[in-house]
Write a protein that holds these residues in place. Structure first.
Motif, short mmCIF file in Angstrom:
data_model
loop_
_atom_site.label_atom_id
_atom_site.label_comp_id
_atom_site.label_asym_id
_atom_site.label_seq_id
_atom_site.Cartn_x
_atom_site.Cartn_y
_atom_site.Cartn_z
N LEU A 228 10.46 -4.49 -2.87
CA LEU A 228 10.46 -5.90 -2.49
C LEU A 228 9.08 -6.24 -1.93
O LEU A 228 8.56 -5.52 -1.07
CB LEU A 228 11.52 -6.18 -1.42
N GLU A 229 8.50 -7.33 -2.41
CA GLU A 229 7.22 -7.79 -1.90
C GLU A 229 7.33 -9.25 -1.48
O GLU A 229 7.89 -10.07 -2.22
CB GLU A 229 6.11 -7.64 -2.95
N LYS A 230 6.77 -9.57 -0.32
CA LYS A 230 6.70 -10.96 0.13
C LYS A 230 5.24 -11.39 0.09
O LYS A 230 4.38 -10.80 0.73
CB LYS A 230 7.24 -11.11 1.55
N TRP A 231 4.97 -12.46 -0.66
CA TRP A 231 3.62 -12.98 -0.82
C TRP A 231 3.52 -14.38 -0.24
O TRP A 231 4.40 -15.21 -0.42
CB TRP A 231 3.23 -13.02 -2.30
N GLU A 232 2.41 -14.62 0.46
CA GLU A 232 2.07 -15.95 0.97
C GLU A 232 0.61 -16.21 0.60
O GLU A 232 0.03 -15.46 -0.18
CB GLU A 232 2.29 -16.01 2.48
N GLU A 233 0.03 -17.27 1.14
CA GLU A 233 -1.37 -17.57 0.87
C GLU A 233 -2.13 -17.76 2.17
O GLU A 233 -1.56 -18.16 3.19
CB GLU A 233 -1.50 -18.86 0.04
N GLU A 234 -3.43 -17.49 2.11
CA GLU A 234 -4.30 -17.77 3.24
C GLU A 234 -5.72 -17.97 2.73
O GLU A 234 -6.07 -17.55 1.62
CB GLU A 234 -4.26 -16.65 4.27
N ILE A 235 -6.54 -18.61 3.56
CA ILE A 235 -7.95 -18.77 3.24
C ILE A 235 -8.65 -17.45 3.56
O ILE A 235 -8.49 -16.92 4.66
CB ILE A 235 -8.58 -19.92 4.04
N SER A 236 -9.38 -16.92 2.61
CA SER A 236 -10.03 -15.62 2.81
C SER A 236 -11.08 -15.70 3.90
O SER A 236 -11.86 -16.66 3.98
CB SER A 236 -10.68 -15.15 1.51
#
Length: 326
Positions: A228-236
């Motif tokens: 199971l993988e949970k992915w989100e986003e962010e500014i690098s």
């Protein structure tokens, strides 16, 4: 049982998803369609067929036993035709001809259509996570979008599209045509993990970052585990020394979001114990309230948590759907 806890969360990928068509693939009328998956062996590589006509494609889907099918040479107009015929079949109840299937992804440039054929194992992988979440909220707060078709019009002329396995978003913010979900769950058995990662990136980019969380559930026959993988986003964050010119470039790129893997949970089955047990590594699965609902939680609200015990029961139910060899 799944729990709701108060917890602060972080927020939100980018990279177009495309599938390369094979240069020499059988037509829909010549494909061998029996694809067996055994408990002890890795699943057969998903078959690839060249689109000839809608009827032949539906015949192939009816007889395919795996959970994925790749179809090449599908023009945007033909994709629309396939979608129309499928949905018409659902409404008229022609179940034999119109077996249930979903459009995992359509790429207009490569003219490749990836079809999900929901096997019992495939459905258990995502519904075992999404159904407990639905029980934790209410219809007044959450819109279950299911497997609706989403079109990637932003930067994708020609009609790219896709359907998630389980999707949803908050009411009233994500209700109505054209509104993307905040949560997407995708599962895979015969689909490889790299291709699931492409699916994840597609959702973030195609939605113009309206999708906030993507959960991937992969059953790996070779490793014999669930990932199971949970992915989100962010500014690098910038790396290294920041000069004046580099600072200007960073400001210009500040709107670029990148996918970040927030959690990776592995569940294995131990058959040496009696009864059989399931080992969960790296803790409970946590879905942040702020990303799901696009607001701060009220005093009685909080993050959604599937505990280790919940995940063990989930794994037991998934393994129960695994095809067995005779």
């Amino acid at each position: 049982m799944a729990a709701i806890i108060s917890r602060s969360t972080t927020s939100p990928s980018v990279s177009a998803s495309s599938v390369s068509a094979s240069s020499a693939v059988p037509s829909a009328s010549t494909l061998p369609t029996s694809i067996k998956s055994k408990d002890s062996n890795p699943p057969t590589i998903p078959p690839t067929v060249r689109f000839t006509n809608t009827q032949d494609l539906f015949d192939i889907i009816n007889s395919t036993t795996g959970d994925f099918l790749a179809v090449t040479n599908v023009s945007p107009n033909q994709f629309t035709e396939i979608e129309r015929e499928r949905d018409t079949g659902r409404k008229t109840g022609q179940k034999k001809r119109y077996r249930k299937f979903r459009f995992r992804r359509y790429n207009a440039n490569s003219q490749v259509l990836i079809i999900t054929i929901p096997t019992d194992l495939h459905e258990a992988l995502h519904l075992g996570l999404y159904t407990p979440y639905l029980r934790s909220t209410t219809e007044e707060k959450w819109k279950n979008i299911g497997s609706a078709t989403f079109r990637a019009e932003h930067g994708h002329p020609g009609g790219d599209g896709g359907e998630g396995d389980s999707t949803g978003g908050p009411r009233p913010e994500r209700v109505g045509a054209g509104n993307w979900p905040t949560l997407v769950m995708e599962s895979g058995h015969s689909e490889t993990l790299p291709k699931l990662h492409k699916d994840m990136r597609w959702w973030f980019q195609a939605s113009n970052h309206e999708v906030k969380i993507v959960i991937l559930a992969k059953f790996d026959d070779q490793q014999h585990h669930i990932l199971l993988e949970k992915w989100e986003e962010e500014i690098s964050s910038p790396q290294g020394a920041i000069t004046r010119s580099r600072a200007a470039a960073i400001l210009q790129q500040n709107s670029v979001l990148n996918p970040v893997k927030r959690q990776s949970i592995t569940i294995t089955r131990d058959e040496t114990t009696n009864p059989v047990s399931y080992n969960v590594t790296r803790g409970a699965l946590v879905l942040g309230f702020r990303l799901l609902f696009l607001r701060d939680p009220d005093p009685q609200e909080g993050d959604f948590v599937l505990s280790i015990q919940d995940l063990q029961l989930y794994a037991e139910n998934v393994w129960a759907e695994l095809p067995r060899s005779d």
